[in-house]
Design an enzyme around this catalytic site. Structure first.
Site, PDB file in Angstrom:
ATOM      1  N   GLY A  29      -8.684  -8.121  -0.397  1.00  0.00           N
ATOM      2  CA  GLY A  29      -8.878  -9.137   0.629  1.00  0.00           C
ATOM      3  C   GLY A  29      -8.004 -10.373   0.471  1.00  0.00           C
ATOM      4  O   GLY A  29      -6.862 -10.310   0.035  1.00  0.00           O
TER       5      GLY A  29
ATOM      6  N   LYS B 219     -19.333 -16.576   3.353  1.00  0.00           N
ATOM      7  CA  LYS B 219     -20.769 -16.380   3.545  1.00  0.00           C
ATOM      8  C   LYS B 219     -21.472 -15.767   2.340  1.00  0.00           C
ATOM      9  O   LYS B 219     -21.006 -14.776   1.772  1.00  0.00           O
ATOM     10  CB  LYS B 219     -21.005 -15.471   4.766  1.00  0.00           C
ATOM     11  CG  LYS B 219     -20.521 -16.068   6.075  1.00  0.00           C
ATOM     12  CD  LYS B 219     -20.798 -15.113   7.230  1.00  0.00           C
ATOM     13  CE  LYS B 219     -20.362 -15.711   8.563  1.00  0.00           C
ATOM     14  NZ  LYS B 219     -20.630 -14.774   9.685  1.00  0.00           N
TER      15      LYS B 219
ATOM     16  N   GLY C 169     -13.046  -4.217   0.971  1.00  0.00           N
ATOM     17  CA  GLY C 169     -14.410  -3.791   1.295  1.00  0.00           C
ATOM     18  C   GLY C 169     -14.921  -2.734   0.344  1.00  0.00           C
ATOM     19  O   GLY C 169     -16.076  -2.777  -0.098  1.00  0.00           O
TER      20      GLY C 169
ATOM     21  N   ARG D 165       0.823  -1.212   0.000  1.00  0.00           N
ATOM     22  CA  ARG D 165       0.000   0.000   0.000  1.00  0.00           C
ATOM     23  C   ARG D 165       0.861   1.268   0.000  1.00  0.00           C
ATOM     24  O   ARG D 165       0.462   2.280  -0.587  1.00  0.00           O
ATOM     25  CB  ARG D 165      -0.953  -0.007   1.196  1.00  0.00           C
ATOM     26  CG  ARG D 165      -2.126  -0.956   1.010  1.00  0.00           C
ATOM     27  CD  ARG D 165      -3.035  -0.992   2.207  1.00  0.00           C
ATOM     28  NE  ARG D 165      -4.265  -1.717   1.906  1.00  0.00           N
ATOM     29  CZ  ARG D 165      -5.165  -2.057   2.821  1.00  0.00           C
ATOM     30  NH1 ARG D 165      -4.983  -1.710   4.091  1.00  0.00           N
ATOM     31  NH2 ARG D 165      -6.252  -2.708   2.469  1.00  0.00           N
TER      32      ARG D 165
END
Length: 396
Positions: free
Chosen positions: A351, A197, A374, A36
């Site tokens: 992620g 999920k 996200g 980053r």
């Protein structure tokens, strides 16, 4: 991107507050993954080369709105100075008299790095007073932190409302790639989703089904779909509250939604555990599915190899354990191959999928790796990102 760019600003001799995403892992006082920091360098160098005086601010970790020694920005400042090749003046405050005096007395060489923005409780509340104090440090504001763009914080929204604002080069790149996926993808377009999920990615699934030609689903979320079909899933992770929704999605998607044909199962998640591959209709009642099987990897490879656009978010299994990493590795290598050999556009949506790509050393073979997991998912879902929305339109 239709937002004002840093390229549209006259930055010479101006102090420019730059919101960067330096939320990086640190161990024993050293940055262990500087990706980053490296991704922020083009914007920082652009400003320095044009005579600007960049003042950088970022959050690090999850301090509880007060100073915490384990989350100070010192290790980041040290690594930034090494990579940038310019002096980094690290401050021990982000606002207040100490910060104001330091900025006023700064000789303008290199950059200033303010202290962790989340040491201030007003940051996550987009507090007007904190936003005013931050804005007082600079003449212009540039947002280059896509990874924080889905947060309506003082450093992403409040300052943008108080200073002439623009997007940094990284933020532009991130949005342009995601817009390319959503608005005008080269076809065939294959989307790949993994993770645990269905509930976490329901909006993303619906959005991608509207634009992709094929949606390949792996990871633990596939077991909710299998149970909705009436299959025995043993001890596999399942969301019983989403069985009806999973059934509805399968009906609506038809052949566009591609599920695994085999899975790797074991009786526990543990290194060295005995694992076996079974068909999805033959999962033993005392086992849990922990990865997609080789037959599924081959099936997914066929779709990926023929794609011109690929979006991937989420691992295919518990890739941290070698016995359950082969599915994720197979998908990663297939995406890399499509990118390099077929010139497909590949966008990796942050992620764990990014962690897997890095672990395999395949970063340079992908078209674009997002710095914001996200944020990229919310953007794909069609949600407005506050940090992007706060920036003025191009030409404004």
């Amino acid at each position: 991107m239709n937002k004002r760019s840093v390229r549209d600003l006259d930055v010479r001799d101006k102090r420019v507050l730059v919101r960067v995403d330096f939320n990086v892992p640190i161990k024993d006082g050293r940055v262990t993954d500087d990706t980053r920091v490296r991704r922020a360098l083009p914007t920082i160098r652009y400003l320095i080369e044009r005579g600007a005086h960049p003042i950088l601010i970022s959050h690090l970790g999850r301090p509880k709105g007060e100073p915490d020694p384990q989350y100070v920005m010192d290790p980041v400042a040290e690594r930034l100075e090494e990579l940038l090749g310019e002096p980094v003046l690290k401050l021990y405050a982000a606002v207040g008299h100490e910060a104001e005096r330091a900025v006023e007395g700064w000789d303008g060489r290199g950059v200033v790095l303010l202290e962790n923005s989340r040491f201030y409780p007003g940051e996550t509340k987009n507090d007007p007073e904190l936003s005013e104090q931050l804005a007082a440090l600079a003449d212009l504001y540039v947002d280059d932190a896509f990874g924080a763009a889905h947060r309506a914080h003082s450093t992403t929204v409040g300052v943008a409302e108080r200073l002439p604002a623009a997007a940094g080069l990284l933020l532009e790149e991130e949005v342009d790639y995601l817009d390319g996926v959503l608005e005008d993808p080269e076809r065939p377009f294959a989307a790949i989703l993994g993770g645990a999920k269905v509930s976490d990615k329901l909006g993303v699934i619906r959005s991608l089904l509207g634009v992709a030609d094929t949606l390949l689903v792996g990871g633990a979320m596939c077991f909710t779909f299998f149970k909705a079909r009436g299959y025995e899933i043993g001890e596999s992770l399942v969301e019983d509250d989403y069985l009806e929704e999973a059934h509805r999605l399968m009906d609506e998607a038809g052949e566009k939604l591609v599920l695994p044909v085999d899975v790797v199962v074991a009786d526990r998640i543990e290194e060295g555990v005995e694992a076996q591959t079974v068909g999805v209709d033959g999962i033993p009642p005392d086992k849990m599915g922990l990865d997609i099987g080789p037959g599924t990897v081959k099936l997914f490879e066929e779709h990926i190899s023929s794609a011109e656009t690929i979006f991937w978010n989420g691992p295919m299994g518990v890739f941290e354990i070698d016995a359950f990493a082969k599915g994720t590795e197979g998908v990663a290598r297939a995406v890399a191959s499509a990118s390099t050999e077929s010139d497909a556009t590949s966008v990796i949506g942050g992620g764990d999928s990014v962690a897997a790509v890095r672990k395999l050393g395949l970063e340079d073979e992908m078209s674009h790796i997002s710095t914001g997991g996200g944020a990229s998912l919310e953007y794909i879902e069609g949600k407005q990102l506050p940090g992007v929305a706060a920036l003025p339109e191009k030409g404004a």
